[in-house]
Design a protein around this motif. Structure first.
Motif, PDB file in Angstrom:
ATOM      1  N   ALA A  23      90.139 132.668  95.843  1.00 51.42           N
ATOM      2  CA  ALA A  23      90.386 133.881  97.421  1.00 51.42           C
ATOM      3  C   ALA A  23      89.270 133.023  98.170  1.00 51.42           C
ATOM      4  N   THR A  24      87.619 132.902  97.133  1.00 55.69           N
ATOM      5  CA  THR A  24      86.793 132.329  98.483  1.00 55.69           C
ATOM      6  C   THR A  24      87.419 131.418  98.889  1.00 55.69           C
ATOM      7  N   LEU A  86      76.674 125.966  91.128  1.00 56.90           N
ATOM      8  CA  LEU A  86      75.580 125.139  91.926  1.00 56.90           C
ATOM      9  C   LEU A  86      75.509 124.249  92.995  1.00 56.90           C
ATOM     10  N   VAL A  87      76.463 123.476  92.360  1.00 57.37           N
ATOM     11  CA  VAL A  87      77.136 121.591  93.231  1.00 57.37           C
ATOM     12  C   VAL A  87      77.391 122.892  94.212  1.00 57.37           C
ATOM     13  N   MET A  88      78.205 123.581  94.480  1.00 61.54           N
ATOM     14  CA  MET A  88      79.082 123.495  96.141  1.00 61.54           C
ATOM     15  C   MET A  88      77.698 124.527  96.864  1.00 61.54           C
ATOM     16  N   PHE A  89      77.180 125.731  96.136  1.00 61.50           N
ATOM     17  CA  PHE A  89      76.181 126.289  96.716  1.00 61.50           C
ATOM     18  C   PHE A  89      74.658 125.227  97.427  1.00 61.50           C
ATOM     19  N   GLY A 100      81.772 119.393  93.572  1.00 59.43           N
ATOM     20  CA  GLY A 100      81.834 120.635  92.688  1.00 59.43           C
ATOM     21  C   GLY A 100      82.926 121.432  92.750  1.00 59.43           C
ATOM     22  N   ARG A 101      83.987 120.873  93.455  1.00 60.49           N
ATOM     23  CA  ARG A 101      85.069 121.824  93.672  1.00 60.49           C
ATOM     24  C   ARG A 101      86.045 121.198  92.037  1.00 60.49           C
ATOM     25  N   LEU A 165      80.825 130.165  98.342  1.00 57.67           N
ATOM     26  CA  LEU A 165      81.572 129.191  97.033  1.00 57.67           C
ATOM     27  C   LEU A 165      80.024 129.306  96.530  1.00 57.67           C
ATOM     28  N   GLY A 166      78.841 130.249  96.286  1.00 65.19           N
ATOM     29  CA  GLY A 166      77.764 129.386  95.127  1.00 65.19           C
ATOM     30  C   GLY A 166      77.572 130.841  94.927  1.00 65.19           C
ATOM     31  N   ILE A 167      78.257 132.196  94.937  1.00 64.42           N
ATOM     32  CA  ILE A 167      77.714 133.599  94.406  1.00 64.42           C
ATOM     33  C   ILE A 167      78.994 133.608  93.654  1.00 64.42           C
ATOM     34  N   LEU A 168      79.357 132.209  92.763  1.00 65.82           N
ATOM     35  CA  LEU A 168      80.058 132.069  91.740  1.00 65.82           C
ATOM     36  C   LEU A 168      79.652 132.519  90.423  1.00 65.82           C
TER      37      LEU A 168
END
Length: 740
Positions: A23-24, A86-89, A100-101, A165-168
């Motif tokens: 969803a994100t 962290l990488v996406m953030f 990151g994905r 994305l980083g909240i994951l």
């Protein structure tokens, strides 16, 4: 079963994170595109990187989990989620974002593939379906909460896609902590590696009781793959009753059972002719002669679950107090010492003394316990026969639904036992035959009384009462050919770790039962992907826009983007109560029944969507009907066709190759997902929504036929019994094909 439920909930956080990520990225990609000025192809690649990562990791996740364990793979999954977040953030450009994905996709692939396996291997058989629906519920819940978060952030002046994305990484920390400090290793995997002591402790924690001897024995027997299995039947009752009115038989034809009270003895004898289970299977085959492609496996499973004319339902005839009839006299177990260390102390060439020279056919207690003749000294009736049984006075007794029980009750109305026979061969030497027996209690046609035996607390049944039990009889997993050639005195066994490493794992895929299960698993995974859920979810915002929802939200001051997020959140919210209903019905109605009931509703919904896309009655009527069809389709799909393929795939494969076979099925799932995702825009431009929905309706019809002909009902059955049935059914199908 509180322990097993809590463990399943903790494991499902991996699926929650998968839903959250799906969803994100659907919301964040809008802001990524605005910030990094992506081309259409690169935008698609950013979204698809997690799918690519999941498909790639799936190719090796199964074999590695069979080697390393289920729990370590879940720990790795949580670490990949955390690092990917962290990488996406941090990602300063699209290249780092794709990395990151990709890491995130690795975590998704491990979780989606292994969580259903882990739950199936830890859950009791009677609630396995309910607990294995939790991943679907967790995934939808993650999507709902993620859309709510994105909707809230979209209302701000400058939404940050990096933060989205980083909240994951935050919930992935909780997942990591639970996998490391709370989740136990799968007891079935532990047994396959010979770690009996640890497996016993895990089972005791999961089941909430001390006596897990029956299930421990069951897990060891589950290590076997292939072998000849026969379907037999036994009459079990007082010795005098069985002798009355029947032809006298020699000792080798009877199985002796001994009660705890003086003067109480029972015997079990094979029923001559066809067993009730085989008769039921044959009846099912006869009833389906008008459907020539009906798999014999389906009717074989159905003979256990369904009430058949004239023969009656085997489950309806379950007598409620069979309990641990096939249990050893009070514990002289040595299971707790049987671990890798004790094997070295005791030596490899262990031979049981339990089957003495005068042994006849006796149902034996779990030989995994390595009990010796000291057991017999404490019996109420010492006997010259080597293998004896007692009915425990205060054992936990199973009910018709198959609750987990103490002793050798293994759930689902099944009991585990062994038969040891010793006879003289043609050369005058004594030969031993050792067989494992899965017993299923039930009535059969022709019984003289049909009364149900009740033995609570050792009560003596009325004269003339007896029961009949169908049996799957096959070679025990721990009784090797090498030991048979040594002519041991009594049933000797090898260590489970030796059994698990006998042959290369890939050769097991050639076993008829495994090949049959792979056909079912791959088929249902592939058909599910092409059944239309992705297209309908894609179409939902357009449907709701036609219904005026977007206009209503715009009047409230919401932007088009924020309105689409809110609509998506609402759609996922609708799924949750439907999945909750499915959780309740999964072990009551069953997997096959739910599929056969809901798939026609999917077909009807798609047909109505096609009709009202082509014919316009009025804008209001069309919008209302289209909205209702979309909601009905989504709700029915997530309540059955969504979770059941993963549930079935986690149930139908033997322990030794479960990880590998799950990986194969998951690979098919991800390939199908990628194909559907990338062909949907092309199909929209070429044949339109009407053509797409027409294809989906055809696939759903094919799915119903496939389920009806090929997919058996597995509810409430122990995993080891399910795999045994697949082996029997595959051989029956092969034999029937040869006759034709």
């Amino acid at each position: 079963m509180k322990g097993a439920a809590l463990v399943a909930i903790a494991a499902c956080i991996g699926n929650f994170l998968q839903g959250w990520d799906n969803a994100t990225i659907a919301g964040a990609i809008i802001y990524v595109n605005k910030d990094l000025k992506l081309q259409a192809s690169v935008e698609g690649l950013v979204v698809a990187m997690s799918l690519i990562g999941a498909a790639a990791i799936t190719t090796c996740s199964g074999p590695i989990s069979d080697w390393l364990g289920r729990r370590p793979m879940l720990i790795i999954s949580s670490i990949l989620y955390f690092v990917g977040g962290l990488v996406m953030f941090w990602s300063p450009n699209v290249y780092v974002l794709c990395i990151g994905r990709l890491l995130d996709g690795f975590g998704i692939g491990l979780a989606v593939t292994l969580v259903p396996v882990y739950i199936s291997e830890t859950a009791p058989s009677d609630i396995r379906g309910m607990l294995n629906t939790l991943p679907q519920f967790a995934g939808s819940g993650g999507m709902f909460l993620s859309y709510c978060m994105i909707f809230g952030m979209s209302l701000t002046a400058s939404p940050s896609w990096r933060l989205m994305l980083g909240i994951l990484s935050i919930p992935s920390l909780l997942y990591f902590a639970l996998t490391v400090f709370y989740l136990p290793e799968s007891p079935r995997w532990l047994v396959s590696k010979g770690k009996m002591l640890e497996a016993k402790r895990v089972l005791q924690r999961l089941r909430g009781r001390e006596d897990v001897s029956g299930e421990m024995a069951l897990l060891a027997e589950g290590l076997g793959i292939g072998g000849e299995t026969s379907i037999e039947e036994y009459i079990i009752g007082p010795a005098d009753e069985l002798a009355n009115g029947q032809e006298p038989t020699v000792d080798k034809d009877k199985i002796k059972l001994y009660g705890p009270e003086e003067g109480l003895s029972w015997v079990a004898r094979p029923v001559t002719g066809q067993s009730s289970l085989a008769l039921a299977s044959r009846h099912g085959s006869m009833a389906s002669q008008g459907v020539p492609l009906m798999d014999p496996l389906v009717t074989l499973f159905g003979s256990v679950h369904e009430k058949l004319p004239e023969t009656g339902s085997m489950r309806s005839m379950l007598f409620p107090n069979f309990g641990s009839m096939f249990s050893t006299a009070e514990p002289h177990f040595r299971t707790e010492q049987w671990d890798e260390e004790s094997v070295q102390r005791e030596g490899e060439g262990y031979t049981s003394e339990a089957g003495g020279g005068d042994s006849d056919d006796n149902l034996h207690s779990p030989l995994i316990s390595r009990q010796t003749t000291s057991m017999e000294k404490d019996m109420a009736h010492p006997t010259s026969h080597g293998s004896v049984l007692s009915m425990r006075r205060h054992s936990s007794l199973m009910q018709g639904a198959g609750d987990a029980v103490d002793g050798t009750g293994i759930g689902g109305g099944w009991q585990l036992a062994w038969k040891w026979s010793e006879r003289e061969g043609e050369d005058g030497k004594k030969e031993g035959g050792f067989k494992r027996i899965y017993l299923h209690q039930g009535g059969v046609p022709g019984s003289r009384r049909g009364s149900l035996v009740s033995l609570p607390g050792g009560d003596v049944p009325e004269e003339g009462e007896y029961i009949q039990a169908a049996a799957l009889v096959s070679q025990p997993a721990l009784y090797s050919k090498e030991l048979m050639d040594q002519h041991p005195v009594g049933p000797a066994m090898v260590h489970p770790s030796q059994t698990a490493t006998k042959a290369p794992i890939w050769t097991a895929l050639l076993e008829p039962g495994v090949k049959h299960a792979l056909f079912v698993g791959i088929g249902i995974q592939l058909l599910q992907q092409f059944a239309g859920i992705n297209g309908v979810l894609y179409y939902t915002p357009q449907i709701l826009e036609k219904a005026g929802v977007s206009v209503l939200l715009a009047n409230l001051g919401l932007s088009t983007t924020s309105a689409s997020f809110l609509i998506s959140a609402f759609t996922n919210f609708l799924m949750l109560p439907c999945i909750g209903v499915a959780m309740r019905l999964m072990d009551i109605a069953g997997r096959r029944t739910l599929l056969l009931t809901t798939i026609p509703v999917l077909i009807l919904s798609l047909i109505v969507l096609i009709i009202f896309e082509l014919v316009t009655v009025s804008s209001v009527v069309n919008a209302a009907i289209l909205t209702a069809c979309v909601i009905i389709f989504i709700c029915c799909f997530v309540s059955a066709y969504g979770p059941i393929p993963n549930i079935l795939c986690s149930e139908i494969f033997p322990t030794r190759v479960r990880g590998l076979c799950i990986a194969i099925c998951a690979m098919v799932y991800w390939i199908g997902d990628i194909i559907v995702t990338y062909t949907l825009p092309v199909m929209l431009s070429s044949i339109g929504l009407v053509g797409i929905f027409g294809i989906y309706a055809v696939v759903c019809a094919i799915s119903w036929i496939f389920v009806f002909l090929k997919v058996p009902e597995t509810k409430g059955m122990p995993l080891e019994v399910i795999t045994e049935f697949f082996a029997v059914g595959a051989r029956q199908g092969a034999a029937a094909a040869k006759k034709e």
